[in-house]
Design an enzyme around this catalytic site. Structure first.
Site: not given
Ligand SMILES: NC(=O)c1ccc[n+]([C@@H]2O[C@H](COP(=O)([O-])OP(=O)(O)OC[C@H]3O[C@@H](n4cnc5c(N)ncnc54)[C@H](O)[C@@H]3O)[C@@H](O)[C@H]2O)c1
Length: 312
Positions: A155, A179
């Site tokens: 970014r 982060h």
């Molecule tokens: N580190 C980074 O830079 C960064 C960037 C963007 C998003 N994120 C984070 O990544 C995560 C996922 O984001 P996303 O947009 O894919 O969300 P999303 O809601 O589209 O997908 C998350 C998935 O995790 C599943 N899940 C929940 N509990 C679970 C478990 N115990 N076992 C397996 N799967 C499970 C859900 O059912 C869902 O399908 C979020 O916490 C978000 O804040 C981090």
């Protein structure tokens, strides 16, 4: 086919789906797209769609949807996106209560089924979730990292390239620390084809770019109503590729510190060399006094969320 690598994607949501597409398209290995039982059919449907995509694009990777941890047995790499993403108005730290039990569930199962995988955690709040994953599994420090720095740096680099009017290919910059909104864009190391970026961009514009980088995730959450997923997935795939292809890439990632930069028993973003043995080395940069101060502030924020996890 015995030598094909196996990549387990824990969470078949927005980032999980894009991860599967990128891994398959690059033929990094066969992919298991895993989600909770209530989302198992969704994971299976996404996997089938992505396999059919392979017959158009010409990749042979096998993509399996699953709600059964036994299908992840023997995974070489695990990328964890299990958890809830932010909604407008939320900070990453607001997710700790809901995502902590999820990361504990994932870590307990991963410890049993995939003890030798290289693990990349993406779930937020990132630095605390990767710490908790290591605490639960007890996995070696070199085999676990959090993905944030590659994305935050991407970014930062984009905003610098647009401001300077140069190609993104020539901009090198790194964002370190946690982060969160006090992440540390390292201005002293930021160059445009080895010329200091400050030669191209006046200080007030640079400050605005740093501020936009720090709030870069929130900007997208406010626009889309949920988190970014294309660039986060690409960032994690760059890290997975560095491990699987023993590339020795120097990438900013949340790595476990034991004295480096003056911090103990903490994951925060630092430059690390990722190769076939995982995190092979943490590189210590000569930061300016101001950058050290920003890193200390960021580390303190991360520690406060880790402390909340330890008490829960
Ligand atoms: N580190 C980074 O830079 C960064 C960037 C963007 C998003 N994120 C984070 O990544 C995560 C996922 O984001 P996303 O947009 O894919 O969300 P999303 O809601 O589209 O997908 C998350 C998935 O995790 C599943 N899940 C929940 N509990 C679970 C478990 N115990 N076992 C397996 N799967 C499970 C859900 O059912 C869902 O399908 C979020 O916490 C978000 O804040 C981090």
């Amino acid at each position: 086919m015995a030598n094909r690598k196996k990549i387990g994607l824990i969470g078949a949501g927005n980032i999980g789906g894009e991860l599967a597409r990128l891994c398959a398209n690059a033929e990094l290995g066969d992919v298991v797209l895993f989600d909770i039982p209530a989302k198992e059919n969704f994971a299976k449907g996404k996997a089938l769609d992505l396999e059919q995509n392979g017959s158009v694009l010409g990749y042979d990777a096998k993509i399996t949807g699953s709600g059964n941890w036994a299908d992840l047995e023997g995974a070489d790499v695990l990328i964890v996106t299990a958890g809830i993403p932010r909604k407008p108005g939320q900070s990453r730290d607001d997710l700790v209560a809901v995502n902590l039990p999820i990361i504990r569930d994932v870590a307990q199962n991963a410890k049993k089924h995939c003890p030798s995988a290289f693990v990349i955690v993406i779930s937020n709040p990132l630095d605390a979730m990767v710490y908790e994953y290591k605490r639960v599994t007890g996995c070696p420090k070199g085999m676990i990292v959090g993905m944030a720095g590659v994305l935050d740096s991407a970014r930062f680099q984009l905003f610098l390239a647009r401001e300077a009017g140069v190609s993104i290919k020539d901009v090198r910059a790194m964002v370190l620390g946690g982060h969160g909104d006090d992440m540390v864009p390292v201005l002293s190391m930021c160059t445009i084809n080895s010329i200091p970026a400050t030669n191209f961009i006046p200080v007030e514009r640079m400050n605005a770019i740093i501020d936009r980088t720090r709030k870069g995730g929130g900007e997208i959450v406010n626009l889309m109503g949920t988190s970014a997923y294309y660039a986060p997935a690409s960032s994690a795939v760059a890290m997975a590729t560095a491990y699987l292809h023993d590339q020795k890439r120097l990438l900013p990632c949340a790595a476990y510190l034991e004295g480096e930069y003056g911090y103990q028993d903490l994951f925060i973003g630092v430059p690390a060399i990722i190769g076939g043995k995982g995190v092979e080395k943490i590189v210590e940069l000569p930061l300016t006094a101001e950058e050290k101060g920003m890193l200390a502030k960021s580390a303190k924020s991360v520690q406060s969320v880790v402390d909340v996890c330890k008490k829960s």
